[in-house]
Design a protein around this motif. Structure first.
Motif, PDB file in Angstrom:
ATOM      1  N   ASN A   1      29.145 -29.015 -36.873  1.00 50.06           N
ATOM      2  CA  ASN A   1      29.221 -27.910 -35.930  1.00 50.06           C
ATOM      3  C   ASN A   1      30.241 -27.107 -36.841  1.00 50.06           C
ATOM      4  O   ASN A   1      30.190 -25.800 -36.895  1.00 50.06           O
ATOM      5  CB  ASN A   1      29.497 -28.532 -34.667  1.00 50.06           C
ATOM      6  CG  ASN A   1      29.651 -27.305 -33.725  1.00 50.06           C
ATOM      7  OD1 ASN A   1      28.741 -26.459 -33.952  1.00 50.06           O
ATOM      8  ND2 ASN A   1      30.205 -27.242 -32.660  1.00 50.06           N
TER       9      ASN A   1
ATOM     10  N   ALA B   1      22.284 -27.475 -40.468  1.00 49.54           N
ATOM     11  CA  ALA B   1      21.250 -27.421 -39.313  1.00 49.54           C
ATOM     12  C   ALA B   1      20.492 -28.606 -39.282  1.00 49.54           C
ATOM     13  O   ALA B   1      20.198 -28.837 -37.990  1.00 49.54           O
ATOM     14  CB  ALA B   1      20.520 -26.302 -39.710  1.00 49.54           C
TER      15      ALA B   1
ATOM     16  N   ALA C   1      19.622 -28.037 -35.372  1.00 47.19           N
ATOM     17  CA  ALA C   1      19.824 -26.647 -34.886  1.00 47.19           C
ATOM     18  C   ALA C   1      18.639 -25.758 -35.453  1.00 47.19           C
ATOM     19  O   ALA C   1      18.801 -25.303 -36.521  1.00 47.19           O
ATOM     20  CB  ALA C   1      21.161 -26.010 -35.335  1.00 47.19           C
TER      21      ALA C   1
ATOM     22  N   LYS D   1      19.082 -22.123 -35.944  1.00 50.20           N
ATOM     23  CA  LYS D   1      19.790 -21.774 -37.208  1.00 50.20           C
ATOM     24  C   LYS D   1      18.864 -21.832 -38.610  1.00 50.20           C
ATOM     25  O   LYS D   1      19.047 -21.209 -39.526  1.00 50.20           O
ATOM     26  CB  LYS D   1      21.116 -22.366 -37.318  1.00 50.20           C
ATOM     27  CG  LYS D   1      21.918 -22.509 -38.498  1.00 50.20           C
ATOM     28  CD  LYS D   1      22.578 -20.923 -38.902  1.00 50.20           C
ATOM     29  CE  LYS D   1      23.658 -20.720 -37.690  1.00 50.20           C
ATOM     30  NZ  LYS D   1      24.303 -19.418 -37.946  1.00 50.20           N
TER      31      LYS D   1
ATOM     32  N   GLU E   1      22.069 -26.169 -29.332  1.00 57.98           N
ATOM     33  CA  GLU E   1      22.089 -24.762 -29.840  1.00 57.98           C
ATOM     34  C   GLU E   1      21.643 -24.018 -28.715  1.00 57.98           C
ATOM     35  O   GLU E   1      20.293 -23.750 -28.406  1.00 57.98           O
ATOM     36  CB  GLU E   1      21.237 -24.571 -30.963  1.00 57.98           C
ATOM     37  CG  GLU E   1      21.175 -23.365 -31.728  1.00 57.98           C
ATOM     38  CD  GLU E   1      20.226 -23.433 -33.050  1.00 57.98           C
ATOM     39  OE1 GLU E   1      20.453 -22.374 -33.915  1.00 57.98           O
ATOM     40  OE2 GLU E   1      19.361 -24.100 -33.000  1.00 57.98           O
TER      41      GLU E   1
ATOM     42  N   VAL F   1      25.949 -23.218 -32.026  1.00 57.23           N
ATOM     43  CA  VAL F   1      25.909 -24.699 -31.620  1.00 57.23           C
ATOM     44  C   VAL F   1      27.018 -25.102 -30.656  1.00 57.23           C
ATOM     45  O   VAL F   1      28.288 -24.952 -31.119  1.00 57.23           O
ATOM     46  CB  VAL F   1      25.736 -25.568 -32.664  1.00 57.23           C
ATOM     47  CG1 VAL F   1      25.600 -27.095 -32.336  1.00 57.23           C
ATOM     48  CG2 VAL F   1      24.475 -25.257 -33.642  1.00 57.23           C
TER      49      VAL F   1
END
Length: 929
Positions: free
Chosen positions: A565, A593, A598, A601, A800, A805
C-alpha cells in the motif's frame, strides 16, 4: 529500441551467402605504386613526387639524386625533409627509419637543427615517442619549432602530462612561445580535463595577442568544450570578429555535440548553412555527431541527403560518421546499407558496424559479422575482439567466448588490458568463476577497471565473501576505488543481509566523497533488502535530484517488506514530480497492484503502457498477466494451467519443477485428486524429477480437501524424504477444517519439532490447541514463538476505492470515515441476520473470552470493514475486490457468501491461501480453503 529488434529477423540490404551480414566488402589493397609509362617524359621532381604521396617513387628519386651528390639541384637537407614529411603523413615508420639511417651516413645530422627537428616530427607522427625523445635530448641547439614538434609528439601519442611538463621546461628555459605552441598545449589541457591550466594558457594567448589568430581561437574553443565549460566555448565563438572560418563553426558544433547538447549543435549547423559557408567533411561529421538518438534521426537523414547533394562520392571518414549516426539511432539496416555501398573501407568502418550491432542488441548478427570479417581476410584488432567477447558474455555463450579467448591468445591480443578486462567480465556473465579467475590472474597489467570487473564478477556469482576479500586487497594495495566497485560491494553486502557491513561501506562512501546518485540509489536498495526500511527512507530523503531509479528503489523496498500500500502511495507522489516510470518501475508498480489485488491501479498501468507504446514482452508482459491473475480477473485459470501443460507435452517442451508445482496447485484448487496423484507419478517416472516439499504439500492438501485425512497421513508417513514443515502444515490445516483433533495434534507436534521459521505455522498450531481449549499449550506455543524472535503478522485487509487503496485492521478506527463505515457494517450485519439467518460462529474466535465478546471480535474483522467501505464508495453492481494477508476465517467466509446473495454484489476475496469468488451465495472454493 534494442529489446524490440534484438529478437526479430534482421533483413539486410545486401545479398548475403550463408547468412553473413555483408558481402563482397574488402579493405583497400595495400598502396599500389602506379606504373609510369616507359616513353621519354619529364622526370618529376622530388617535391612533386612527395605531393603525390608516392613513397616508392620518392625513394627511387632520392637514391638517384644522392648517387652523385655534386649534381644535386637543391640542398640535401631539403631533399630529406620532403621525404620525412611524406613518411610522417603516411605514418610509415620503417621508411622513416631508412631515411634516418641514410642521413647519418650522408650528413652530420646532430649539427643540423632543421633536419633533427624534421626527424623528431616524423618519429612523433609515426608513434615512436622514445625515438623522438632521444633525438630531442641529443640536440645541442633547439628552435621554437623543435620544442613545438616535441610537444606535438607527446600529444599525438596520448602523453598529455609529458606535453605539459615539456611546456613548463620550455617556459623555464626562456624560450618564447609562438602561435603554433598553443594548439598542442591546449589539446593536452583538454585531454586531461585541466580547465585551470587551460585558462592560464588562454591568459598568455591574450597577453601576447595570439588569441586573435583563428586557429588559436579554435583550439581554445575545443579546450573549453573538452573541459566541460560550454559557456566559455560559446563566449569565445561569439566574440570572434569574423564568422567566415569554417573551422570555427566546426569547433563550436563539435563542442556542443561532444557535451550532449544535440539541439544546440544542430542549431549552430543551421546557422552555418544560413551564413552560406561552403561546408567540408568535418562540418557534416560534427553535425552527425549530434544526431545521437532516435528523436533526431530525421535530422540525421536530412544531413545525409545534403551530403549526397554536395557530392556523390562520400569519403571513408564521412561514411563512417554516417554508419555511427544510424547505429546510434537504432537504424541498423540503413547503417549496413551505407557500409555495403562504400567503395573503400578501413578498420574503423568494419568496427563501427560491428559496434552498432552490439549496441542495438543484435548479438547473433554481431557474431556472424565478426566471422564474416575474418573470412573476408580482414585482420581483426582489439576493438573487434572486445565487442564480440562482450557479446558472448551478454548471451551467456560460454563456448563462443572460449573460442574467442583462444583466438585472442593466438593473435597475441589476450595480454591487452581492455581485452583482458572484457574476458574477465565475459566469464563472470557466463557463470564460470574458475575461468574468470584464471583470466584475471593471467593479466600482466591490471588497472582499477580490472579490479572492479573481478569484484563485480564475484558479487554477481553470489560469492559474496570472495568479493569482500578482494575489496580488502584492493584497499591494501592502494588501488583506486570508484563508484562501480562500491556498487558491487553493496550487492555483496545486500546478498549477505549484513547490516553492519552495509553501514561500514556507507561510512567509506562518505569519507571518500563517492556519494553519487547511482550509489545513493544502491544504498536505498540494500537497506530495503536488509529490512531496514527507515534507513532506506532516510537515504531516499537525502537524494536531492531523484531520478526514476531512486523512486523505483524505494518502491521495491516497500514491496520487499510487505508494504504494498505504501508502495502505491509513493507512486502517486512520484507522478506529482513529473518523473515518468520506465519498464523496470512499471514491473514494480504492477507487482504492488498484484499484491493488493488493486485491479483499477493495474488497469491504469496497462493503459499507460499502451499510450506510451511499450512493447509488451518479457518481464513486463509477465507482470501484467500476474497482476490480472492476482486480481482474480482470469476465469478458470487453474483448469487453464492443466490445458497448457498438455499443450507443452504436445510441443515436446520439457517441464521443470516449477511447471509441476503450478499443475499440482491447479489440481488442488480444482479437487482433481486422481489427476494430482498421476502428475506426481509422471514427474518422477517420466521426467526423473525428485519432488520438492512443496509438491508433496500440494498432494496432502488435495487429499485433505476431500476429507481423506487418513490417506493423507499415510502418504506423509510413506514419503521417501523426511516431511518438511510445509507438508505437516498442509495436513494440520486440513485437520482443522474437518475438526479431526487427533490427527491435528499429531501434525501440530511434528510441526513444532521441526522448529519452523514461519510465524504462520506457530499461529496454526496455536489455533489447533485453542480449538480444544488447551490454553496452557496455546501459551507455550506463544512463548516458543517469542523466544524464536518471530512475530505474528497482524491481520490486514485492503480494498481499492476510487484511485486509492485503503487498509483495515481488525476493529480499526483510524480511517477518516470510520463512523460511516461502522454504521454501514451494522446495517449489513442486521440485514444478514434478518434475511439470511446469520449467526456469528464464535468457535472461530480462538481467545479465552466470553461468547458476546467473541461475537464482537468477529464483527470487527478487517475484511468486513473493507466491504462496508466499498459499499459506501463504489457504484451499484460493481465487483468488490478485497485482499487479506491472512487466511479468511470460517465466520467471515459465511458472511461473504450471504453478502453476495442478499446484496447481489460479486465479491472477490484473496486471502493468504487462494482466491474466493463469491456470487449469489456460493464461493468458488467449495467451502474448502
Amino acid at each position: 529500441m534494442a529489446s524490440s529488434i534484438a529478437h526479430s529477423h534482421f533483413a539486410l540490404p545486401c545479398n548475403l551467402p550463408n547468412h553473413y551480414v555483408l558481402r563482397n566488402s574488402h579493405l583497400n589493397p595495400t598502396l599500389e605504386i602506379p606504373k609510369f609509362p616507359q616513353k621519354p617524359i619529364r622526370t618529376p621532381s622530388l617535391r612533386e613526387v612527395c605531393k603525390q604521396a608516392s613513397l616508392k617513387q620518392a625513394f627511387q628519386i632520392l637514391t638517384r639524386l644522392f648517387v652523385d651528390q655534386k649534381s644535386l639541384p637543391f640542398c640535401p637537407e631539403e631533399a630529406y625533409s620532403s621525404v620525412l614529411e611524406l613518411c610522417a603523413s603516411k605514418k610509415a615508420l620503417s621508411h622513416g627509419q631508412q631515411v634516418h639511417a641514410h642521413t647519418i651516413k650522408s650528413l652530420p645530422v646532430c649539427e643540423s637543427v632543421f633536419l633533427s627537428t624534421r626527424l623528431l616530427f616524423m618519429y612523433g607522427k609515426c608513434g615512436s615517442l622514445s625515438s623522438a625523445e632521444k633525438i630531442f635530448d641529443r640536440m645541442s641547439g633547439r628552435t621554437i619549432f623543435t620544442w613545438n614538434a616535441m610537444i606535438g609528439a607527446y600529444v599525438s601519442n596520448e602523453e598529455p602530462f609529458g606535453a605539459l611538463n615539456l611546456y613548463s621546461e620550455m617556459r623555464a628555459s626562456g624560450v618564447p612561445l609562438d602561435s603554433c605552441t598553443f594548439p598542442c598545449i591546449l589539446k593536452a589541457c583538454g585531454t586531461l580535463n585541466n580547465l585551470c591550466c587551460g585558462t592560464e594558457i588562454h591568459g598568455l594567448a591574450v597577453k601576447w595577442g595570439y588569441d586573435s589568430i583563428v586557429f588559436v581561437a579554435n583550439s581554445l574553443i575545443a579546450m573549453y568544450a573538452k573541459c566541460g565549460d560550454l559557456e566559455g566555448a560559446r563566449q569565445l565563438f561569439v566574440g570572434m570578429t569574423g564568422k567566415d572560418d569554417i573551422v570555427s563553426w566546426n569547433s563550436i558544433i563539435s563542442a556542443y555535440a561532444a557535451n550532449g547538447q544535440s539541439v544546440e549543435a544542430l542549431e549552430r549547423f543551421r546557422e552555418m548553412q544560413k551564413v552560406g559557408l561552403a561546408m567540408n567533411t568535418y562540418s557534416f561529421v560534427a553535425a552527425l555527431q549530434a544526431c545521437d538518438d532516435s528523436v533526431v534521426v530525421k535530422l540525421g537523414m536530412e544531413i545525409h541527403a545534403a551530403i549526397l547533394r554536395a557530392s556523390r562520392d562520400i569519403d571513408v571518414y564521412l561514411a563512417n560518421a554516417l554508419i555511427t549516426m544510424y547505429a546510434r539511432c537504432g537504424k541498423m539496416i540503413e547503417a549496413a546499407r551505407i557500409f555495403c555501398a562504400m567503395k573503400n573501407k578501413d578498420y574503423i568502418s568494419w568496427n563501427t558496424l560491428l559496434s552498432g550491432f552490439v549496441q542495438n542488441g543484435l548479438y547473433e548478427e554481431a557474431l556472424k559479422f565478426f566471422h564474416y570479417m575474418r573470412d573476408s581476410g580482414i585482420k581483426t584488432d582489439q576493438v573487434s575482439l572486445v565487442n564480440v567477447i562482450a557479446v558472448s558474455g551478454r548471451m551467456g555463450n560460454l563456448l563462443e567466448g572460449m573460442e574467442l579467448h583462444a583466438y585472442a591468445i593466438k593473435s597475441g591480443f589476450d595480454l591487452d588490458l581492455q581485452v583482458g578486462n572484457t574476458l574477465v567480465d565475459m566469464y563472470a556473465k557466463c557463470g564460470n568463476v574458475n575461468y574468470m579467475c584464471r583470466a584475471f590472474d593471467r593479466m600482466l597489467d591490471k588497472d582499477f577497471v580490472s579490479w572492479t570487473t573481478i569484484v563485480a564478477g564475484y558479487s554477481q556469482s553470489k560469492l559474496y565473501f570472495g568479493a569482500l576479500e578482494l575489496f580488502l586487497k584492493v584497499q591494501m594495495e592502494g588501488i583506486w576505488v570508484d563508484a562501480m566497485m562500491i556498487a558491487s560491494i553493496l550487492l555483496a553486502c545486500g546478498g549477505l543481509k549484513n547490516i553492519s557491513y552495509i553501514k561500514e561501506i556507507h561510512a567509506f562512501i562518505l569519507r571518500r566523497g563517492l556519494s553519487d546518485l547511482g550509489l545513493q540509489n544502491s544504498m536505498v536498495t540494500v537497506y530495503g533488502e536488509c529490512e531496514h526500511i527507515e534507513y532506506a527512507k532516510r537515504m531516499f530523503g537525502f537524494i536531492q535530484t531523484k531520478d526514476i531509479v531512486s523512486w523505483t528503489s524505494l518502491i521495491t523496498c516497500y514491496l520487499h517488506n510487505g508494504l504494498a500500500n505504501e508502495a502505491l502511495e509513493l507512486v502517486c507522489f512520484m507522478k506529482e514530480t513529473n518523473v515518468e516510470p520506465d519498464s523496470i518501475a512499471l514491473v514494480s508498480i504492477l507487482s504492488g497492484a498484484a499484491s493488493l489485488s488493486a485491479l483499477k491501479k493495474g488497469k491504469e498501468v496497462h493503459g499507460f503502457l499502451i499510450r506510451k507504446g511499450f512493447t509488451l514482452e518479457g518481464s513486463l508482459a509477465n507482470s501484467l498477466v500476474d497482476m490480472y491473475a492476482h486480481c482474480g480477473a482470469l476465469e478458470n485459470s487453474w483448469q487453464g494451467s492443466i490445458d497448457i501443460f498438455n499443450r507443452m507435452k504436445e510441443e515436446n517442451i520439457v517441464p521443470d519443477h516449477i511447471t509441476f508445482l503450478v499443475v499440482l496447485y491447479a489440481c488442488s484448487h480444482s479437487g482433481l485428486i486422481d489427476e494430482g496423484q498421476n502428475f506426481l507419478e509422471v514427474m518422477r517416472r517420466e521426467y526423473d524429477l525428485e519432488p520438492w516439499p512443496e509438491h508433496y504439500a500440494c498432494l496432502v492438501d488435495l487429499l485433505g480437501r476431500a476429507n481423506r485425512l487418513e490417506e493423507a497421513y499415510q502418504f506423509v508417513e510413506l514419503m521417501q524424504i523426511e516431511p518438511a514443515a510445509e507438508v505437516w502444515c498442509a495436513l494440520l490445516g486440513a485437520c482443522q477444517v474437518h475438526s479431526n483433533k487427533e490427527l491435528g495434534q499429531i501434525a501440530a507436534r511434528k510441526l513444532l519439532e521441526l522448529g519452523p521459521d514461519n510465524p504462520g505455522n506457530y499461529v496454526l498450531v496455536s489455533n489447533v490447541f485453542a480449538a480444544s481449549q488447551r490454553w496452557k499449550d496455546v501459551e507455550d506455543v506463544r512463548v516458543r514463538m517469542k523466544e524464536s524472535g518471530l512475530k505474528k503478522n497482524p491481520g490486514c485487509s485492503w480494498v481499492e476505492v476510487g484511485k486509492k487503496v485503503h487498509s483495515f485492521k481488525a476493529r480499526d478506527k483510524s480511517h477518516p470515515q470510520s463512523d460511516e463505515i461502522y454504521n454501514k457494517l451494522a446495517q449489513i450485519t442486521d440485514r444478514l441476520k434478518r434475511e439470511g439467518d446469520y449467526v456469528a460462529q464464535t468457535k472461530y474466535v480462538l481467545h479465552n473470552v466470553g461468547e458476546e465478546q467473541k461475537a464482537q471480535i468477529l464483527y470487527g474483522h478487517g475484511e468486513r470493514l473493507a466491504i462496508a467501505y466499498a459499499l459506501l464508495g463504489t457504484s451499484d453492481r460493481a465487483c468488490i475486490r478485497v485482499t487479506k494477508n491472512l487466511r479468511i476465517c470460517g465466520d467471515c467466509h459465511t458472511f461473504c457468501k450471504l453478502f453476495s446473495k442478499l446484496f447481489e454484489r460479486k465479491l472477490v476475496v484473496r486471502d493468504a491461501n487462494r482466491f474466493h469468488h463469491f456470487d449469489k451465495g456460493i464461493c468458488s472454493c467449495g467451502d474448502y480453503w
